[in-house]
Write a protein that holds these residues in place. Structure first.
Motif, mmCIF file in Angstrom:
data_model
loop_
_atom_site.group_PDB
_atom_site.id
_atom_site.type_symbol
_atom_site.label_atom_id
_atom_site.label_comp_id
_atom_site.label_asym_id
_atom_site.label_seq_id
_atom_site.Cartn_x
_atom_site.Cartn_y
_atom_site.Cartn_z
ATOM 1 N N GLU A 1 0.837 -1.208 0.000
ATOM 2 C CA GLU A 1 0.000 0.000 0.000
ATOM 3 C C GLU A 1 0.871 1.257 0.000
ATOM 4 N N ARG B 1 -2.250 3.531 7.510
ATOM 5 C CA ARG B 1 -3.327 3.468 6.513
ATOM 6 C C ARG B 1 -4.125 4.771 6.524
ATOM 7 N N PRO B 2 -4.552 5.246 5.339
ATOM 8 C CA PRO B 2 -5.214 6.556 5.243
ATOM 9 C C PRO B 2 -6.367 6.769 6.215
ATOM 10 N N SER C 1 1.468 8.969 -6.389
ATOM 11 C CA SER C 1 1.734 10.397 -6.192
ATOM 12 C C SER C 1 2.802 10.934 -7.132
ATOM 13 N N TYR D 1 4.412 3.794 7.792
ATOM 14 C CA TYR D 1 3.143 3.891 7.077
ATOM 15 C C TYR D 1 1.987 3.744 8.044
ATOM 16 N N SER E 1 2.517 1.664 -3.439
ATOM 17 C CA SER E 1 1.498 2.092 -4.409
ATOM 18 C C SER E 1 1.170 3.563 -4.238
ATOM 19 N N GLU E 2 1.060 4.011 -2.990
ATOM 20 C CA GLU E 2 0.762 5.418 -2.721
ATOM 21 C C GLU E 2 1.889 6.323 -3.248
#
Length: 161
Positions: free
Chosen positions: A26, A99-100, A34, A97, A29-30
């Motif tokens: 994740e 998670r959003p 971006s 990290y 990928s982020e």
């Protein structure tokens, strides 16, 4: 956004490797979304296997933030290095990290605090981190500066072997 007040941070073990590896995917990928650059090759099975190996041999230290009903929602990884300029042992943060849906709940700060505490027990003189590319990750840089990190100059370079 999920609102939780109870999170625990604990040191990860090999059985956490698949969940942490998924979050690594994740994160990567982020970063790629971006920047618009395919900077990483990510394979979940290979990353899980590699992470379990690193954890079992204590080559990588991982701390996970877990929500009361959500399992792991964030993590920080650490490696121990040695350098004369650092006057001995120091730690590097390869990945951090959250998670959003769990951001802005102090988890990043708590994970960095856990890394500092762990580093102190290992006798590290400092922690170092490299941010993803700027300006897309200006907020990441500001986060680290708020946590007491300072820009030391230079750029991260790599060469394949």
């Amino acid at each position: 956004m999920k609102m939780h007040t109870e999170f625990t941070i604990r040191r990860a073990c090999t059985r956490d490797a698949s969940q942490v590896a998924a979050m690594v995917g994740e994160l990567l990928s982020e970063i790629m979304a971006s920047t618009g650059i395919q900077a990483f090759n990510f394979d979940l099975a290979a990353t899980t296997e590699r992470l379990a190996d690193f954890i079992s041999r204590e080559k990588y230290f991982v701390f996970v933030a877990c929500g009361e009903n959500d399992g792991p929602v964030g993590f920080i990884t650490l490696i121990e290095s040695y350098a004369l300029y650092a006057e001995g042992a120091f730690g590097t943060i390869p990945e951090l990290y959250v998670r959003p849906g769990f951001r802005s709940q102090e988890l990043g700060r708590r994970l960095v605090r856990q890394a500092r505490d762990f580093g102190s027990t290992r006798g590290w003189s400092r922690l170092e981190v490299t941010t993803p590319p700027l300006p897309q990750f200006d907020r990441t840089l500001l986060f680290y500066e708020r946590e007491g990190f300072s820009i030391t100059g230079g750029r991260k370079l790599k060469a394949p072997l």
